[in-house]
Design an enzyme around this catalytic site. Structure first.
Site, PDB file in Angstrom:
ATOM      1  N   SER A 239       0.846  -1.178   0.000  1.00 55.45           N
ATOM      2  CA  SER A 239       0.000   0.000   0.000  1.00 55.45           C
ATOM      3  C   SER A 239       0.887   1.236   0.000  1.00 55.45           C
ATOM      4  CB  SER A 239      -0.913  -0.013   1.232  1.00 55.45           C
ATOM      5  OG  SER A 239      -1.793   1.096   1.252  1.00 55.45           O
ATOM      6  N   CYS A 240       0.297   2.397  -0.320  1.00 53.79           N
ATOM      7  CA  CYS A 240       1.066   3.656  -0.313  1.00 53.79           C
ATOM      8  C   CYS A 240       0.077   4.803  -0.237  1.00 53.79           C
ATOM      9  CB  CYS A 240       1.962   3.756  -1.550  1.00 53.79           C
ATOM     10  SG  CYS A 240       1.053   3.750  -3.116  1.00 53.79           S
ATOM     11  N   GLY A 241       0.385   5.918  -0.853  1.00 58.44           N
ATOM     12  CA  GLY A 241      -0.527   7.048  -0.827  1.00 58.44           C
ATOM     13  C   GLY A 241      -1.682   6.898  -1.797  1.00 58.44           C
TER      14      GLY A 241
END
Length: 289
Positions: A239-241
């Site tokens: 996951s990330c932004g």
């Protein structure tokens, strides 16, 4: 290729020697955050790798959602890839300006859609330019092709599935945002976003996987991931932004032979914008030894 290097990452020397081959497609997938103060389209027009096709991650995306550059339907992706002259059987090399920032997302996207021979250019366009390699300003006009998708939905995590993963702990969560955003000591760049991280997540900032735009060696990648508390014998969701840099972790995992991984497409732009998703603040839980 060196046994210590990712089989998915190609050198500028190799790419330059392959330019012009009938089955090679080179994609400029550059994408920048506002804070980076760079214009991907303007840079492409000013000079790109000969034959490179501009791949806009904001346009070849699901346009029906307010979330940024989420995965498009297989049919829409196939239509757009075909318009760019790309077949699922082509050798596809993706690059971005920085080197290892946005290109792994497009590498992941093509693979999820069924392409087999997809690679990332080490060093990116910045490295290519620094070495004085050839550029062109004219945009190519490729002949249309047929891209036949074979979408692997099992590699993409939706919000409902992510809720289940967080509540059950069924998969390890690797978060590619900065350590400050993860710990909620730095603000999120998008308005209306809560700060912090998902319960149980591990912090693996995307910048730790490369040095000056070049992907680290396999031993270094392994050490980096294990130091963050990720067990490479167990499944991982990245996951990330907004789903872009999560693919850098995916690239590292796949390079190490870890194939039991998925990517949370909505990432923090979805999870952090809601008021019904659990969030933890502070640094990651210490790794048990």
């Amino acid at each position: 290729m060196s046994e210590t290097k990712s089989r998915f990452v190609v050198s500028a020397d190799w790419l330059q020697s392959e330019l012009g081959k009938a089955d090679l497609r080179v994609l400029d997938a550059s994408f920048y955050l506002p804070a980076q103060k760079r214009d991907a389209d303007a840079e492409y027009a000013a000079g790109h790798i000969p034959g490179a096709i501009r791949f806009d991650q904001d346009k070849i995306a699901d346009r029906s959602t307010s979330l940024p550059h989420t995965i498009p339907s297989p049919d829409y992706f196939a239509t757009e890839a075909g318009r760019l002259g790309i077949s699922e059987n082509d050798r596809i090399v993706v690059y971005d300006g920085i080197g290892l920032f946005a290109s792994p997302r497009v590498w992941w996207l093509f693979r999820v859609m069924g392409a087999k021979n997809v690679f990332v250019l080490d060093g990116g366009l910045d490295g290519w330019k620094a070495e004085g390699r050839p550029l062109e300003t004219e945009a190519p006009n490729p002949a249309p092709a047929t891209f036949t998708p074979n979408f692997d939905a099992s590699r993409v995590v939706t919000l409902d599935t992510m809720r289940d993963i967080v509540s059950s702990g069924a998969m390890q969560i690797a978060d590619a945002r900065s350590a400050g955003r993860f710990a909620a000591v730095e603000p999120e760049p998008r308005a209306g976003m809560r700060s912090g991280h998902m319960p149980g997540a591990r912090s693996l900032p995307s910048g730790v996987f490369a040095s000056q735009g070049r992907f680290k060696s396999l031993p270094e990648l392994r050490q980096t991931i294990e130091d963050a508390g990720i067990d490479l014998s167990k499944p991982v969701v990245t996951s990330c932004g907004s789903g872009i840099t999560a693919a850098i972790i995916t690239l590292a995992l796949e390079s190490l032979g870890h194939h039991d991984n998925k990517l949370y497409d909505g990432s923090w732009s979805e999870w952090g914008s809601r008021d019904d998703t659990p969030i933890v603040t502070g640094p990651p839980t210490p790794v048990k030894v």
